[in-house]
Design a protein around this motif. Structure first.
Motif, PDB file in Angstrom:
ATOM      1  N   HIS A   1      52.665  29.705  87.872  1.00 14.01           N
ATOM      2  CA  HIS A   1      51.965  28.886  86.880  1.00 14.01           C
ATOM      3  C   HIS A   1      50.508  28.838  87.312  1.00 14.01           C
ATOM      4  CE1 HIS A   1      55.073  27.197  84.254  1.00 14.01           C
ATOM      5  NE2 HIS A   1      55.875  27.291  85.302  1.00 14.01           N
ATOM      6  N   SER A   2      49.643  28.794  86.346  1.00 15.33           N
ATOM      7  CA  SER A   2      48.231  28.775  86.675  1.00 15.33           C
ATOM      8  C   SER A   2      47.536  27.711  85.850  1.00 15.33           C
ATOM      9  CB  SER A   2      47.623  30.146  86.359  1.00 15.33           C
ATOM     10  OG  SER A   2      46.225  30.092  86.536  1.00 15.33           O
ATOM     11  N   SER A   3      46.573  27.054  86.448  1.00 18.97           N
ATOM     12  CA  SER A   3      45.777  26.113  85.665  1.00 18.97           C
ATOM     13  C   SER A   3      44.353  26.632  85.642  1.00 18.97           C
ATOM     14  CB  SER A   3      45.834  24.715  86.274  1.00 18.97           C
ATOM     15  OG  SER A   3      45.141  24.712  87.494  1.00 18.97           O
ATOM     16  N   SER A   4      43.772  26.621  84.463  1.00 22.74           N
ATOM     17  CA  SER A   4      42.427  27.160  84.332  1.00 22.74           C
ATOM     18  C   SER A   4      41.451  26.125  84.846  1.00 22.74           C
ATOM     19  CB  SER A   4      42.131  27.471  82.882  1.00 22.74           C
ATOM     20  OG  SER A   4      42.274  26.306  82.121  1.00 22.74           O
ATOM     21  N   GLY A   5      40.493  26.553  85.565  1.00 22.62           N
ATOM     22  CA  GLY A   5      39.484  25.619  86.042  1.00 22.62           C
ATOM     23  C   GLY A   5      38.240  25.743  85.184  1.00 22.62           C
ATOM     24  N   THR A   6      37.527  24.620  85.025  1.00 24.40           N
ATOM     25  CA  THR A   6      36.270  24.708  84.279  1.00 24.40           C
ATOM     26  C   THR A   6      35.190  25.300  85.172  1.00 24.40           C
ATOM     27  OG1 THR A   6      36.077  22.382  84.833  1.00 24.40           O
ATOM     28  CG2 THR A   6      36.581  22.891  82.558  1.00 24.40           C
ATOM     29  N   THR A   7      35.363  25.132  86.483  1.00 19.25           N
ATOM     30  CA  THR A   7      34.397  25.736  87.405  1.00 19.25           C
ATOM     31  C   THR A   7      35.154  26.658  88.349  1.00 19.25           C
ATOM     32  OG1 THR A   7      34.683  23.839  88.856  1.00 19.25           O
ATOM     33  CG2 THR A   7      32.763  23.817  87.413  1.00 19.25           C
TER      34      THR A   7
ATOM     35  N   MET B   1      51.668  28.299  80.372  1.00 15.64           N
ATOM     36  CA  MET B   1      51.223  27.994  81.727  1.00 15.64           C
ATOM     37  C   MET B   1      51.388  26.517  82.067  1.00 15.64           C
ATOM     38  SD  MET B   1      50.312  30.504  83.540  1.00 15.64           S
ATOM     39  CE  MET B   1      49.625  32.163  83.569  1.00 15.64           C
ATOM     40  N   PHE B   2      51.372  25.655  81.049  1.00 18.22           N
ATOM     41  CA  PHE B   2      51.513  24.215  81.288  1.00 18.22           C
ATOM     42  C   PHE B   2      52.932  23.920  81.760  1.00 18.22           C
ATOM     43  CE2 PHE B   2      52.396  19.895  79.437  1.00 18.22           C
ATOM     44  CZ  PHE B   2      51.709  19.204  80.415  1.00 18.22           C
TER      45      PHE B   2
ATOM     46  N   TYR C   1      59.463   6.057  79.422  1.00 17.87           N
ATOM     47  CA  TYR C   1      59.389   6.098  80.878  1.00 17.87           C
ATOM     48  C   TYR C   1      58.274   7.032  81.316  1.00 17.87           C
ATOM     49  CZ  TYR C   1      63.903   3.807  80.564  1.00 17.87           C
ATOM     50  OH  TYR C   1      64.905   2.922  80.266  1.00 17.87           O
ATOM     51  N   ASN C   2      57.535   6.540  82.293  1.00 13.49           N
ATOM     52  CA  ASN C   2      56.372   7.240  82.808  1.00 13.49           C
ATOM     53  C   ASN C   2      56.814   8.364  83.755  1.00 13.49           C
ATOM     54  OD1 ASN C   2      53.724   7.753  83.321  1.00 13.49           O
ATOM     55  ND2 ASN C   2      53.259   5.734  84.151  1.00 13.49           N
ATOM     56  N   SER C   3      56.227   9.532  83.557  1.00 17.83           N
ATOM     57  CA  SER C   3      56.560  10.698  84.373  1.00 17.83           C
ATOM     58  C   SER C   3      55.311  11.152  85.117  1.00 17.83           C
ATOM     59  CB  SER C   3      57.061  11.817  83.447  1.00 17.83           C
ATOM     60  OG  SER C   3      57.067  13.058  84.107  1.00 17.83           O
ATOM     61  N   PHE C   4      55.459  11.483  86.388  1.00 13.99           N
ATOM     62  CA  PHE C   4      54.321  12.051  87.120  1.00 13.99           C
ATOM     63  C   PHE C   4      54.660  13.461  87.561  1.00 13.99           C
ATOM     64  CE2 PHE C   4      52.131  13.279  90.991  1.00 13.99           C
ATOM     65  CZ  PHE C   4      50.809  13.027  90.672  1.00 13.99           C
ATOM     66  N   GLY C   5      53.733  14.359  87.287  1.00 16.70           N
ATOM     67  CA  GLY C   5      53.926  15.724  87.730  1.00 16.70           C
ATOM     68  C   GLY C   5      52.602  16.318  88.096  1.00 16.70           C
ATOM     69  N   MET C   6      52.676  17.443  88.783  1.00 13.09           N
ATOM     70  CA  MET C   6      51.447  18.090  89.207  1.00 13.09           C
ATOM     71  C   MET C   6      51.838  19.510  89.550  1.00 13.09           C
ATOM     72  SD  MET C   6      49.294  16.806  92.433  1.00 13.09           S
ATOM     73  CE  MET C   6      47.934  16.387  91.385  1.00 13.09           C
ATOM     74  N   SER C   7      51.165  20.457  88.928  1.00 10.12           N
ATOM     75  CA  SER C   7      51.601  21.848  89.095  1.00 10.12           C
ATOM     76  C   SER C   7      51.541  22.281  90.555  1.00 10.12           C
ATOM     77  CB  SER C   7      50.760  22.780  88.225  1.00 10.12           C
ATOM     78  OG  SER C   7      49.419  22.744  88.656  1.00 10.12           O
ATOM     79  N   GLU C   8      50.622  21.700  91.332  1.00  7.67           N
ATOM     80  CA  GLU C   8      50.496  22.098  92.737  1.00  7.67           C
ATOM     81  C   GLU C   8      51.772  21.773  93.528  1.00  7.67           C
ATOM     82  OE1 GLU C   8      48.334  20.500  90.897  1.00  7.67           O
ATOM     83  OE2 GLU C   8      46.265  20.825  91.529  1.00  7.67           O
ATOM     84  N   MET C   9      52.504  20.732  93.084  1.00  9.98           N
ATOM     85  CA  MET C   9      53.742  20.355  93.778  1.00  9.98           C
ATOM     86  C   MET C   9      54.940  21.082  93.167  1.00  9.98           C
ATOM     87  SD  MET C   9      52.955  18.365  96.221  1.00  9.98           S
ATOM     88  CE  MET C   9      51.289  18.983  96.446  1.00  9.98           C
TER      89      MET C   9
END
Ligand SMILES: [Zn+2]
Lengths: 445, 139
Positions: A99-105, A148-149, A243-251
């Protein structure tokens, strides 16, 4: 720990009962064992190998959980600098997904997964969905972006692993979403909170009453910061628990943390992660209950474990026990980004604290603007907020409202801001998202 | 005995005011009298017009903060002292007035104000036999 496949006992509250109900001592013992395994495994990563050698760190230095502080932090910049595969701890041939996240910088970031990583990730999501009372008899509609999301495939795999009929509806096209909800008897939806508000608008236009015309009962919401008041509004709008969900592609993606039925903080799965909260300036740990930056170490991943990853998300520990029987740490909803933190007269303030107060006033609309200015060497804060309804044409009552808001804000942020009511639709909006903070201070930011 | 007045919440920069005037004129609504009162931060624009209910819906639809307020419009001779007499009659009866403005309509003075409590104000009008305007008078 191992995936147990589709559960037969629907009455059991836990998807992984033996892990979910571990005592604190057992959790910490398991974490230490897995931290050691992970540090040893990271010797296979060119990035971590070099970093450990530079400071002379070996597995033998990790004797207690506190020894995690001997390990340097990993940052998003490290991911960019090693783009695309420089942090991987396994050969590429063992990886089956990225998975990839696009960076603005600069470079985007890439996260690699092995088959086992994908399976463990799905297990976390399945654990979460089971925790809030979903069972294989439910129908789960994933109204999240795919591709990718990670919210797309992450929830897809988890909901399937739990055994639910899973509808990959993806984001957008509200009329089609509503048709699916009605035709398939959807009982649960995953979406970003702002989309659910939009969906309700379309339901209203179409004369669909979610209470009368649908079987909806559970929402998983995440990926977008939102306050408790927004959650309550969504719940009231639909008559559905959110219900609140927390996620982060790095994890991995969604699944890292999720609220239980108590809705009092997100359980972060400590058999998968070591959770630290540190002061974003000094990087020292802060006591439970105090706001700081969330730092996560993945202790169960193969392809690309990250050690002490600085998430930039601000939150705090709410507790390490829960009436639901899980002792996995409870983390408060995200309070914003450490980059968004304002320091005013030595006080740390986050926009979400202000939003939380403003949302308590039915007279006010959702849009607000915080402006920081310097006035004869003094930092000042002005909070402009749009009026939802002109409920009076009497100045005295408008002034009273301003004063009440001001007092409520002072109780929350310990400073008295200047509060200004403005007509609806007059505050600047950029990219459909409200601009929240303008810092015009000249001296110190 | 009361008539409907539009009360519109505006910025003191005037942007909303121009928008409101534009919307009303496009809808063919005729403004009979209006007044702006402002503070440092915001203002309230008060408008009497020939079709208040229609105007209210138009502005509301555009997301403008608007309220339909009940106000009293007294009809008084255009002679010095008449307005003062009327106001005095209210204050003697314990009616408080939160704002007031006046204008000329077909040769007679009209005094518009919001009174509290309004029931008490109506009693004063009856007892003192004061002349008042109805919405029909402005059509
Ligand atoms: Zn719990």
């Amino acid at each position: 720990m191992e995936n147990q496949g589709i559960k037969k006992d629907y009455n059991c509250e836990y998807f992984n009962p033996e892990v979910e109900t571990l005592s604190r001592e057992e959790i910490e013992a398991l974490q230490l064992e897995r931290l050691k395994e992970t540090v040893a495994h990271c010797m296979n990563s060119p990035f971590y190998k070099k970093r450990f050698e530079e400071i002379g760190l070996t597995v033998d230095d990790i004797k207690s959980l506190d020894d995690i502080r001997k390990i340097p932090f990993t940052t998003k910049q490290d991911l960019r600098d090693t783009y695309p595969f420089g942090i991987a701890s396994v050969p590429l041939e063992k990886c089956t997904r990225l998975h990839s996240s696009s960076g603005t910088t600069g470079n985007p970031t890439v996260i690699l997964h092995t088959d086992k990583d994908i399976d463990e990730w799905a297990n976390q999501v399945a654990r979460n969905l089971w925790m809030v009372g979903l069972r294989p008899t439910d129908v789960f509609q994933n109204s999240s972006g795919y591709g990718m999301f990670t919210g797309g495939l992450g929830f897809q795999n988890g909901a399937e692993k739990m055994g639910m009929l899973t509808v990959p509806a993806a984001a957008g096209n509200s009329l089609r979403q509503i048709k699916f909800i009605k035709d398939f008897g959807t009982t649960a939806i995953h979406a970003v909170p702002s989309y659910l508000t939009r969906l309700k608008e379309v339901m209203d236009q179409e004369g669909v009453d979610p209470r009368r015309d649908t079987k909806l009962r559970v929402f998983a919401i995440g990926a977008e910061p939102h306050s408790e008041e927004q959650r309550k509004r969504i719940e009231d709008m639909f008559g559905v628990k959110a219900y609140n969900s927390f996620g982060m592609s790095e994890m991995c993606g969604p699944g890292v943390g999720f609220e239980c039925k108590e809705q009092n903080g997100l359980h972060f799965w400590e058999d998968y992660y070591i959770v630290e909260i540190v002061d974003p300036e000094t990087l020292e740990p802060v006591p439970d209950g105090e706001i700081g930056e969330l730092v996560l170490t993945s202790i169960r991943r193969e392809a690309m474990p990250l050690l002490r990853y600085r998430t930039r998300d601000l939150t705090r520990v709410l507790g390490r026990s829960c009436p639901c029987g899980r002792n996995h740490v409870r983390i408060d909803r995200m309070k914003g980004r450490s980059d968004d933190m304002m320091v005013l007269k030595g006080v740390n303030i986050f926009p979400i604290q202000i939003e939380k107060i403003l949302m308590q006033f039915p007279e006010l609309a959702n849009n607000y603007l915080i402006t920081l200015t310097t006035d004869s060497d003094n930092d000042n804060m002005t909070v402009e907020v749009e009026l939802e309804e002109l409920f009076t044409d009497d100045y005295t009552r408008l002034q009273q409202l301003t004063k009440t808001i001001q007092r409520a804000l002072k109780d929350e942020i310990l400073l008295t801001p200047y509060v200004k009511l403005v007509p609806k639709g007059t505050l600047p909006v950029s990219d459909g998202k409200a601009v929240r903070v303008v810092d015009k201070r000249t001296v110190y930011k | 005995m009361t008539i409907k007045q539009l009360s519109i919440f505006i910025e003191n920069k005037g942007g909303t005011l121009i928008r409101v005037l534009d919307l009303l004129s496009k809808a063919g609504i005729q403004i009979i009298a209006s007044t702006v009162a402002d503070t440092q931060d915001y203002g309230i624009y008060r408008v009497l017009c020939n079709e208040p209910a229609k105007a209210y819906l138009i502005l509301k639809e555009e997301g403008i903060n608007v309220q339909l307020a009940d106000v009293i419009a007294l009809s008084i001779d255009d002679e010095p002292g008449r307005a003062a007499q009327a106001v005095q009659a209210f204050s003697e009866s314990g009616v408080s007035i939160s704002y007031m403005y006046s204008f000329l309509w077909k040769g007679r003075g009209v005094l518009v104000f919001r009174a509290n409590p309004s029931e008490k104000a109506k009693e004063v009008i009856m007892l003192k036999k004061l002349g008042f305007m109805t919405e029909e008078n402005f059509k």
